[in-house]
Design a protein around this motif. Structure first.
Motif, PDB file in Angstrom:
ATOM      1  N   ARG A  85      21.222 -15.927   1.619  1.00 39.29           N
ATOM      2  CA  ARG A  85      20.180 -15.994   2.655  1.00 39.29           C
ATOM      3  C   ARG A  85      19.971 -14.626   3.312  1.00 39.29           C
ATOM      4  N   SER A  86      21.063 -13.917   3.569  1.00 40.94           N
ATOM      5  CA  SER A  86      20.969 -12.593   4.181  1.00 40.94           C
ATOM      6  C   SER A  86      20.223 -11.635   3.265  1.00 40.94           C
ATOM      7  N   LEU A  87      20.554 -11.676   1.981  1.00 40.15           N
ATOM      8  CA  LEU A  87      19.880 -10.805   1.015  1.00 40.15           C
ATOM      9  C   LEU A  87      18.402 -11.157   0.905  1.00 40.15           C
ATOM     10  N   GLU A  88      18.100 -12.464   0.846  1.00 40.44           N
ATOM     11  CA  GLU A  88      16.694 -12.885   0.777  1.00 40.44           C
ATOM     12  C   GLU A  88      15.935 -12.439   2.019  1.00 40.44           C
ATOM     13  N   SER A  89      16.575 -12.563   3.182  1.00 38.80           N
ATOM     14  CA  SER A  89      15.942 -12.135   4.429  1.00 38.80           C
ATOM     15  C   SER A  89      15.696 -10.627   4.407  1.00 38.80           C
ATOM     16  N   SER A  90      16.694  -9.875   3.964  1.00 39.41           N
ATOM     17  CA  SER A  90      16.536  -8.412   3.880  1.00 39.41           C
ATOM     18  C   SER A  90      15.415  -8.054   2.918  1.00 39.41           C
ATOM     19  N   MET A  91      15.351  -8.764   1.794  1.00 29.71           N
ATOM     20  CA  MET A  91      14.296  -8.492   0.821  1.00 29.71           C
ATOM     21  C   MET A  91      12.927  -8.796   1.410  1.00 29.71           C
ATOM     22  N   ARG A  92      12.813  -9.936   2.115  1.00 30.86           N
ATOM     23  CA  ARG A  92      11.531 -10.275   2.740  1.00 30.86           C
ATOM     24  C   ARG A  92      11.140  -9.218   3.773  1.00 30.86           C
ATOM     25  N   LYS A  93      12.102  -8.785   4.582  1.00 32.55           N
ATOM     26  CA  LYS A  93      11.816  -7.764   5.590  1.00 32.55           C
ATOM     27  C   LYS A  93      11.409  -6.463   4.916  1.00 32.55           C
ATOM     28  N   SER A  94      12.132  -6.103   3.869  1.00 31.43           N
ATOM     29  CA  SER A  94      11.820  -4.869   3.153  1.00 31.43           C
ATOM     30  C   SER A  94      10.433  -4.940   2.530  1.00 31.43           C
ATOM     31  N   MET A  95      10.112  -6.092   1.924  1.00 33.16           N
ATOM     32  CA  MET A  95       8.787  -6.255   1.317  1.00 33.16           C
ATOM     33  C   MET A  95       7.709  -6.239   2.387  1.00 33.16           C
ATOM     34  N   ALA A  96       7.984  -6.868   3.524  1.00 37.23           N
ATOM     35  CA  ALA A  96       7.000  -6.870   4.613  1.00 37.23           C
ATOM     36  C   ALA A  96       6.801  -5.450   5.142  1.00 37.23           C
ATOM     37  N   ALA A  97       7.891  -4.704   5.277  1.00 40.57           N
ATOM     38  CA  ALA A  97       7.778  -3.327   5.758  1.00 40.57           C
ATOM     39  C   ALA A  97       7.019  -2.479   4.740  1.00 40.57           C
ATOM     40  N   GLU A  98       7.293  -2.673   3.463  1.00 40.38           N
ATOM     41  CA  GLU A  98       6.587  -1.937   2.410  1.00 40.38           C
ATOM     42  C   GLU A  98       5.098  -2.287   2.432  1.00 40.38           C
ATOM     43  N   ARG A  99       4.796  -3.581   2.573  1.00 41.27           N
ATOM     44  CA  ARG A  99       3.405  -4.023   2.654  1.00 41.27           C
ATOM     45  C   ARG A  99       2.734  -3.413   3.878  1.00 41.27           C
ATOM     46  N   GLU A 100       3.446  -3.384   4.995  1.00 42.65           N
ATOM     47  CA  GLU A 100       2.898  -2.810   6.219  1.00 42.65           C
ATOM     48  C   GLU A 100       2.630  -1.317   6.039  1.00 42.65           C
ATOM     49  N   ARG A 101       3.583  -0.598   5.400  1.00 43.90           N
ATOM     50  CA  ARG A 101       3.372   0.836   5.142  1.00 43.90           C
ATOM     51  C   ARG A 101       2.165   1.047   4.220  1.00 43.90           C
ATOM     52  N   HIS A 102       2.059   0.204   3.217  1.00 45.20           N
ATOM     53  CA  HIS A 102       0.939   0.299   2.276  1.00 45.20           C
ATOM     54  C   HIS A 102      -0.386   0.037   2.997  1.00 45.20           C
ATOM     55  N   ASP A 103      -0.407  -1.029   3.825  1.00 43.23           N
ATOM     56  CA  ASP A 103      -1.620  -1.341   4.589  1.00 43.23           C
ATOM     57  C   ASP A 103      -1.977  -0.198   5.533  1.00 43.23           C
ATOM     58  N   LEU A 104      -0.967   0.381   6.169  1.00 45.51           N
ATOM     59  CA  LEU A 104      -1.201   1.495   7.085  1.00 45.51           C
ATOM     60  C   LEU A 104      -1.760   2.697   6.326  1.00 45.51           C
ATOM     61  N   GLU A 105      -1.192   2.981   5.156  1.00 45.04           N
ATOM     62  CA  GLU A 105      -1.684   4.092   4.346  1.00 45.04           C
ATOM     63  C   GLU A 105      -3.135   3.855   3.925  1.00 45.04           C
ATOM     64  N   ILE A 106      -3.460   2.622   3.538  1.00 41.71           N
ATOM     65  CA  ILE A 106      -4.842   2.284   3.168  1.00 41.71           C
ATOM     66  C   ILE A 106      -5.754   2.463   4.372  1.00 41.71           C
ATOM     67  N   GLU A 107      -5.305   1.990   5.526  1.00 40.96           N
ATOM     68  CA  GLU A 107      -6.105   2.115   6.749  1.00 40.96           C
ATOM     69  C   GLU A 107      -6.318   3.586   7.100  1.00 40.96           C
ATOM     70  N   GLN A 108      -5.260   4.394   6.958  1.00 39.95           N
ATOM     71  CA  GLN A 108      -5.382   5.824   7.249  1.00 39.95           C
ATOM     72  C   GLN A 108      -6.362   6.486   6.281  1.00 39.95           C
ATOM     73  N   ARG A 109      -6.266   6.145   4.996  1.00 44.94           N
ATOM     74  CA  ARG A 109      -7.179   6.723   4.012  1.00 44.94           C
ATOM     75  C   ARG A 109      -8.626   6.288   4.279  1.00 44.94           C
ATOM     76  N   ARG A 110      -8.811   5.007   4.641  1.00 47.77           N
ATOM     77  CA  ARG A 110     -10.156   4.506   4.956  1.00 47.77           C
ATOM     78  C   ARG A 110     -10.712   5.234   6.177  1.00 47.77           C
ATOM     79  N   ALA A 111      -9.858   5.406   7.205  1.00 48.32           N
ATOM     80  CA  ALA A 111     -10.296   6.103   8.418  1.00 48.32           C
ATOM     81  C   ALA A 111     -10.645   7.554   8.098  1.00 48.32           C
ATOM     82  N   ALA A 112      -9.803   8.197   7.265  1.00 48.32           N
ATOM     83  CA  ALA A 112     -10.082   9.591   6.879  1.00 48.32           C
ATOM     84  C   ALA A 112     -11.379   9.659   6.085  1.00 48.32           C
ATOM     85  N   PHE A 113     -11.593   8.670   5.181  1.00 48.08           N
ATOM     86  CA  PHE A 113     -12.822   8.639   4.396  1.00 48.08           C
ATOM     87  C   PHE A 113     -14.028   8.447   5.303  1.00 48.08           C
TER      88      PHE A 113
END
Length: 145
Positions: A85-113
């Protein structure tokens, strides 16, 4: 004659004594044999009791070991489930953080564009205004001339 009679009585007494001793010895041997048989039977009974007690104790020890092993297995399963359960939770958090970083990068690129697009539109607008002004000035010069 008395001597012969004495010798005969002596032999008879020796024979009687020998027979008596042999009878006593035979009786002692029989008694000893019966005592050995009784001891052997007692030993056999005690052996059965001791073996039964040993099996009982061994069974108790084996049952105790089985219970201990079952408890250890249960604890290990619980620990495994917690780690899972701890590993699954860490994986979910890591995936959520990665998704958030990806979304932020997309948002930054869109704003720059968008910013680059607005800047390009503004520069084009300014260039068109300059051209339009120059065209008017040229047209006014031509009309004046």
């Amino acid at each position: 004659c008395a001597r012969v009679k004495f010798q005969e009585e002596k032999h008879a007494a020796e024979a009687t004594m020998k027979a008596s001793l042999e009878a006593q010895l035979s009786e002692q041997q029989a008694a000893h044999g019966r005592e050995l048989e009784v001891r052997k039977e007692g030993f056999e009974r005690e052996k059965v009791v001791v073996e039964a007690e040993f099996q009982k104790r061994l069974g108790s020890q084996l049952e105790l070991q089985r219970q201990q092993l079952e408890l250890e297995l249960k604890e290990r399963r619980t620990q495994f489930e917690q780690e899972k359960r701890s590993l699954e939770s860490s994986m979910r958090k890591s995936m959520a953080a990665e998704r958030e970083r990806h979304d932020l990068e997309i948002e930054q690129r869109r704003a720059a564009f968008e910013q680059a697009t607005k800047k390009a539109e503004q520069e084009m607008q300014e260039a068109l205004e300059v051209q339009l002004r120059q065209a008017r000035e040229l047209h006014e010069k031509e009309l004046d001339a």
